[in-house]
Design a protein around this motif. Structure first.
Motif, PDB file in Angstrom:
ATOM      1  N   HIS A 118       0.822  -1.207   0.000  1.00 43.97           N
ATOM      2  CA  HIS A 118       0.000   0.000   0.000  1.00 43.97           C
ATOM      3  C   HIS A 118       0.861   1.266   0.000  1.00 43.97           C
ATOM      4  O   HIS A 118       0.522   2.247  -0.666  1.00 43.97           O
ATOM      5  CB  HIS A 118      -0.936   0.001   1.206  1.00 43.97           C
ATOM      6  CG  HIS A 118      -2.050  -0.995   1.074  1.00 43.97           C
ATOM      7  ND1 HIS A 118      -3.136  -1.016   1.916  1.00 43.97           N
ATOM      8  CD2 HIS A 118      -2.254  -2.012   0.201  1.00 43.97           C
ATOM      9  CE1 HIS A 118      -3.963  -1.995   1.566  1.00 43.97           C
ATOM     10  NE2 HIS A 118      -3.433  -2.617   0.543  1.00 43.97           N
ATOM     11  N   ALA A 119       1.963   1.221   0.745  1.00 47.55           N
ATOM     12  CA  ALA A 119       2.837   2.392   0.803  1.00 47.55           C
ATOM     13  C   ALA A 119       3.466   2.666  -0.558  1.00 47.55           C
ATOM     14  O   ALA A 119       3.533   3.817  -1.011  1.00 47.55           O
ATOM     15  CB  ALA A 119       3.928   2.180   1.856  1.00 47.55           C
ATOM     16  N   LEU A 120       3.922   1.614  -1.218  1.00 44.88           N
ATOM     17  CA  LEU A 120       4.523   1.790  -2.543  1.00 44.88           C
ATOM     18  C   LEU A 120       3.491   2.231  -3.566  1.00 44.88           C
ATOM     19  O   LEU A 120       3.785   3.042  -4.445  1.00 44.88           O
ATOM     20  CB  LEU A 120       5.185   0.486  -2.991  1.00 44.88           C
ATOM     21  CG  LEU A 120       6.428   0.068  -2.206  1.00 44.88           C
ATOM     22  CD1 LEU A 120       6.952  -1.279  -2.687  1.00 44.88           C
ATOM     23  CD2 LEU A 120       7.526   1.125  -2.328  1.00 44.88           C
ATOM     24  N   ALA A 121       2.274   1.712  -3.451  1.00 39.45           N
ATOM     25  CA  ALA A 121       1.214   2.125  -4.370  1.00 39.45           C
ATOM     26  C   ALA A 121       0.881   3.597  -4.179  1.00 39.45           C
ATOM     27  O   ALA A 121       0.671   4.336  -5.144  1.00 39.45           O
ATOM     28  CB  ALA A 121      -0.033   1.271  -4.150  1.00 39.45           C
ATOM     29  N   SER A 122       0.833   4.044  -2.925  1.00 35.53           N
ATOM     30  CA  SER A 122       0.557   5.460  -2.642  1.00 35.53           C
ATOM     31  C   SER A 122       1.668   6.341  -3.183  1.00 35.53           C
ATOM     32  O   SER A 122       1.418   7.415  -3.734  1.00 35.53           O
ATOM     33  CB  SER A 122       0.405   5.677  -1.138  1.00 35.53           C
ATOM     34  OG  SER A 122      -0.675   4.932  -0.628  1.00 35.53           O
ATOM     35  N   GLY A 123       2.915   5.872  -3.030  1.00 31.15           N
ATOM     36  CA  GLY A 123       4.046   6.640  -3.545  1.00 31.15           C
ATOM     37  C   GLY A 123       4.003   6.772  -5.044  1.00 31.15           C
ATOM     38  O   GLY A 123       4.263   7.846  -5.607  1.00 31.15           O
ATOM     39  N   GLU A 124       3.646   5.671  -5.721  1.00 28.27           N
ATOM     40  CA  GLU A 124       3.556   5.724  -7.175  1.00 28.27           C
ATOM     41  C   GLU A 124       2.428   6.638  -7.620  1.00 28.27           C
ATOM     42  O   GLU A 124       2.571   7.396  -8.582  1.00 28.27           O
ATOM     43  CB  GLU A 124       3.334   4.307  -7.723  1.00 28.27           C
ATOM     44  CG  GLU A 124       4.547   3.404  -7.558  1.00 28.27           C
ATOM     45  CD  GLU A 124       4.233   1.973  -7.951  1.00 28.27           C
ATOM     46  OE1 GLU A 124       3.070   1.707  -8.316  1.00 28.27           O
ATOM     47  OE2 GLU A 124       5.148   1.132  -7.883  1.00 28.27           O
ATOM     48  N   SER A 125       1.297   6.617  -6.892  1.00 31.91           N
ATOM     49  CA  SER A 125       0.170   7.493  -7.231  1.00 31.91           C
ATOM     50  C   SER A 125       0.547   8.950  -7.037  1.00 31.91           C
ATOM     51  O   SER A 125       0.201   9.810  -7.836  1.00 31.91           O
ATOM     52  CB  SER A 125      -1.050   7.151  -6.360  1.00 31.91           C
ATOM     53  OG  SER A 125      -1.475   5.825  -6.583  1.00 31.91           O
ATOM     54  N   GLY A 126       1.290   9.218  -5.938  1.00 31.57           N
ATOM     55  CA  GLY A 126       1.717  10.587  -5.679  1.00 31.57           C
ATOM     56  C   GLY A 126       2.647  11.115  -6.746  1.00 31.57           C
ATOM     57  O   GLY A 126       2.506  12.246  -7.211  1.00 31.57           O
TER      58      GLY A 126
END
Length: 236
Positions: A218-226
């Protein structure tokens, strides 16, 4: 003619699947090597000691290390052959569950089992591949190449099905043959209460590691979205 997943993008930049397939092929190749060497020595031992080959093969495929490395090798081989294949073993949840299982293989072997036997030569190399190399390389493969953001917080509960079924199989096999594959599951030596406690502790480790993996996903997905959001904003 280039295969699917190896096509060149504009500017001679390799298709994103190109590097992923190469990495998957290396890990799968190592896995098949380690599994094949251990299988050869398993059959060789049966022939030398005049043991039942079918019984030895059943024992070989009963080890959690063998089963888990086999799953990793099969999943990566399927991906190499058909990168876009959609089936149960190629689902993100399954490929992520294998990260938990293979890490447990490496950690448990390093902490509890490594000093129980001392292989030599090519068998030592296979041992290092199955217990050290793949438990390091497959999580790296997952971290770098697999898309993030599709895992659910309930997944770690479902991921416990495999270790629970394996524990039940180990208990039934041990009761039937009088021998247990792992010393921490040896009911004859430790008693069922202690073995059950060991199993509960291991399941807690499986679950905890699964939760950590979901958090990373989830953290990596949020980072990629950001990052993608900042990129789109910069284009305005």
């Amino acid at each position: 003619m280039q295969g699917a997943g190896e096509a060149k993008m504009p500017g001679n930049v390799p298709h994103p699947l190109y590097g992923q397939r190469r990495c998957a092929a290396v890990i799968a190749g190592l896995g098949w090597f380690g599994l094949s060497v251990q299988l050869y020595f398993n059959i060789h031992e049966a022939l030398v000691k005049d043991l039942s080959i079918p019984a030895n093969l059943i024992k070989y495929f009963s080890f959690f290390t063998i089963e888990t490395n086999l799953l990793v090798a099969v999943v990566l081989t399927i991906f190499c052959a058909r990168p876009q294949a959609a089936q149960f073993l190629t689902r993100p949840s399954v490929k992520s569950a294998l990260v938990v299982y293979i890490i447990i293989v490496g950690v448990v072997y390093a902490v509890l089992l490594r000093n129980l036997w001392h292989p030599h030569g090519v068998q030592l190399l296979a041992d290092l591949v199955l217990h050290d190399a793949i438990p390091l390389l497959y999580p790296f493969y997952w971290l770098v190449f697999l898309p993030k953001g599709s895992l659910r917080w309930s997944d770690p509960v479902w991921w416990l099905v495999y270790p629970v079924l394996y524990f039940l199989y180990g208990m039934l096999r041990g009761a039937a043959f009088g021998t247990y594959l792992y010393p921490f599951f040896d009911v004859a030596q430790l008693g069922f209460a202690r073995v059950l406690l060991n199993a509960i502790v291991l399941l807690a480790v499986f679950f905890g590691l699964g939760v950590i993996l979901i958090a990373i996903d989830h953290a990596l997905a949020s980072g990629e979205s950001g990052r993608s959001g900042l990129g789109r904003a910069a284009e305005l």
